[in-house]
Design a protein around this motif. Sequence first.
Motif, PDB file in Angstrom:
ATOM      1  N   ASP A  12      40.490  49.669  34.475  1.00 32.19           N
ATOM      2  CA  ASP A  12      41.072  49.992  35.843  1.00 32.19           C
ATOM      3  C   ASP A  12      42.180  49.270  36.258  1.00 32.19           C
ATOM      4  OD1 ASP A  12      39.290  52.354  35.887  1.00 32.19           O
ATOM      5  OD2 ASP A  12      37.885  51.132  36.443  1.00 32.19           O
ATOM      6  N   ALA A  13      42.395  47.926  35.581  1.00 30.99           N
ATOM      7  CA  ALA A  13      43.273  46.897  36.278  1.00 30.99           C
ATOM      8  C   ALA A  13      44.672  47.621  36.270  1.00 30.99           C
ATOM      9  CB  ALA A  13      43.173  45.621  35.450  1.00 30.99           C
ATOM     10  N   THR A  44      33.963  51.675  41.850  1.00 27.64           N
ATOM     11  CA  THR A  44      33.678  50.643  40.825  1.00 27.64           C
ATOM     12  C   THR A  44      34.810  50.490  39.839  1.00 27.64           C
ATOM     13  OG1 THR A  44      31.103  51.190  40.717  1.00 27.64           O
ATOM     14  CG2 THR A  44      32.019  50.241  38.598  1.00 27.64           C
ATOM     15  N   PHE A  45      35.045  49.191  39.377  1.00 24.53           N
ATOM     16  CA  PHE A  45      36.441  48.998  38.572  1.00 24.53           C
ATOM     17  C   PHE A  45      35.796  48.076  37.354  1.00 24.53           C
ATOM     18  CE2 PHE A  45      38.250  48.301  42.797  1.00 24.53           C
ATOM     19  CZ  PHE A  45      39.169  49.102  43.004  1.00 24.53           C
ATOM     20  N   ARG A  99      32.752  45.926  42.034  1.00 19.41           N
ATOM     21  CA  ARG A  99      32.115  47.006  42.689  1.00 19.41           C
ATOM     22  C   ARG A  99      32.248  46.839  44.249  1.00 19.41           C
ATOM     23  NH1 ARG A  99      26.845  49.156  39.881  1.00 19.41           N
ATOM     24  NH2 ARG A  99      27.343  48.602  37.590  1.00 19.41           N
ATOM     25  N   VAL A 100      32.701  47.536  45.032  1.00 19.66           N
ATOM     26  CA  VAL A 100      32.903  47.570  46.457  1.00 19.66           C
ATOM     27  C   VAL A 100      31.958  48.429  47.325  1.00 19.66           C
ATOM     28  CG1 VAL A 100      34.783  48.130  48.299  1.00 19.66           C
ATOM     29  CG2 VAL A 100      35.423  47.440  46.020  1.00 19.66           C
ATOM     30  N   VAL A 121      43.871  42.298  38.080  1.00 14.11           N
ATOM     31  CA  VAL A 121      44.279  42.994  39.448  1.00 14.11           C
ATOM     32  C   VAL A 121      43.807  44.140  39.472  1.00 14.11           C
ATOM     33  CG1 VAL A 121      46.003  43.221  41.221  1.00 14.11           C
ATOM     34  CG2 VAL A 121      46.081  41.241  39.426  1.00 14.11           C
ATOM     35  N   PHE A 122      42.969  44.486  40.772  1.00  9.67           N
ATOM     36  CA  PHE A 122      42.369  45.917  40.724  1.00  9.67           C
ATOM     37  C   PHE A 122      43.024  46.306  42.500  1.00  9.67           C
ATOM     38  CE2 PHE A 122      39.493  43.823  37.965  1.00  9.67           C
ATOM     39  CZ  PHE A 122      39.380  44.660  36.934  1.00  9.67           C
ATOM     40  N   HIS A 123      43.257  47.602  42.366  1.00  8.96           N
ATOM     41  CA  HIS A 123      43.911  47.956  43.577  1.00  8.96           C
ATOM     42  C   HIS A 123      42.943  49.135  44.208  1.00  8.96           C
ATOM     43  CE1 HIS A 123      48.295  46.596  43.455  1.00  8.96           C
ATOM     44  NE2 HIS A 123      47.383  45.670  43.715  1.00  8.96           N
ATOM     45  N   LEU A 124      42.502  49.090  45.468  1.00  2.26           N
ATOM     46  CA  LEU A 124      41.851  50.270  45.957  1.00  2.26           C
ATOM     47  C   LEU A 124      42.685  51.340  46.478  1.00  2.26           C
ATOM     48  CD1 LEU A 124      39.121  48.403  48.224  1.00  2.26           C
ATOM     49  CD2 LEU A 124      38.802  50.010  46.332  1.00  2.26           C
TER      50      LEU A 124
END
Length: 398
Positions: A62-63, A364-365, A352-353, A395-398
């Motif tokens: 998911d990055a 969840t990423f 996880r957020v 790097v992950f984006h919401l």
Amino acid sequence: MAHSEDHTVHQEEDDDLGYVGADEVQELVDDESEQPQAMSDNEEEDMGEELPEGFVQPIRNDAVSGFLAHQEPVYAVAVHPTQEMIVLTGGGDDKAYLWRSDTADPLFELGQHTDSVVAVAFSADGEYAATGGMDGKIFVHKAANGQHVATLDGPSEITWINWHPRGNVLLAGSEDATLWMWQIPSGNCMGVFTGHVESVSCGQFTPDGKHVVSGSADGSVIIWDPKSASATLRLTGADARFHEAPITSLAIHHDSNLLLTGAQDGTARLVHIGNGRILASLDNHSDSVEAVGFCKSLPLAATGSVDGKISIWDITNMQLRQTVQHDDAVTGIAWHSTEPYFTSISADRSVRVWDARTGECMKTFLGHQATILDLAVTRDGRTIVTGSDDGQALVFHL
């Protein structure tokens, strides 16, 4: 927590894993548009066979970008306080880098460490970037251009570093049971704090900058006067209400009055910094508490453990409010700057957020192939940068 300890089995590197480029998108779409073919009886039987030893199961990634230059575990991650696309990472390759999270392009390689870089941090105004290594050295550079400013030494192995919330003063904890404080850019030593007898595992300035708090593998927590480098309060296992095991983590409430500590005995303690009074024992874990933190918008706190659980506590009545779960050890927690959300990382390789009010997992990423060791979150909470034992910073984006 000690970054050298890995809670998962290392998987073999897969050279084919990477990011899908624009020229590959159409090919993927075309492949997916083909009509599926019915499996033969033999193929159906094959589906039930065990996978060969060493097979790396493809995972979702998911990055949005990834920095792969370290090629060794990425132990420490920080995001610039004002230019939030600028990231600082340190790794087991003895290197530290400044790089851009939007493009994953490197900007500068910092310092000349001779052992793993286990701590990185930007000064409060973002002018300086500091890196601390197991070689006992701290290098300070200008964040804007990578210019070397100071080399700080004195301690043995560096365990953590922390900037004063207002001034250019840098604090560090060491494996040799001491803390050191320097003025930047001069590099002058302002004080050496002695009082622990084992490694200083965690520590920081209080948000108002008036005190220093440190925790040690000897099971003690000390509150210090930074002007004199003298202890004003000491908490140890001699008080039966306190921890009886090495301290792993601590957090300080934004009002600078409350301290939350975690220890290897699986417990957490809420302490009043002013008088040292132990306000509550927060016990809901069966293994070492490795991460603790306070919510900045509601009277909540979180404790994360090797048992995979994150406990969310109401600090007005000291009651357990929610319990959420990872599939393996929790290695880090970061609260949102203005909302009752927090992000957690784990040896289960997920990010996880969570909504702390309800315990809902909002996102969840996936993307890492080994234990995630550190994280940093931008002020708006929309970008998460992680470092892992797999040698990647993602790097992950919401």
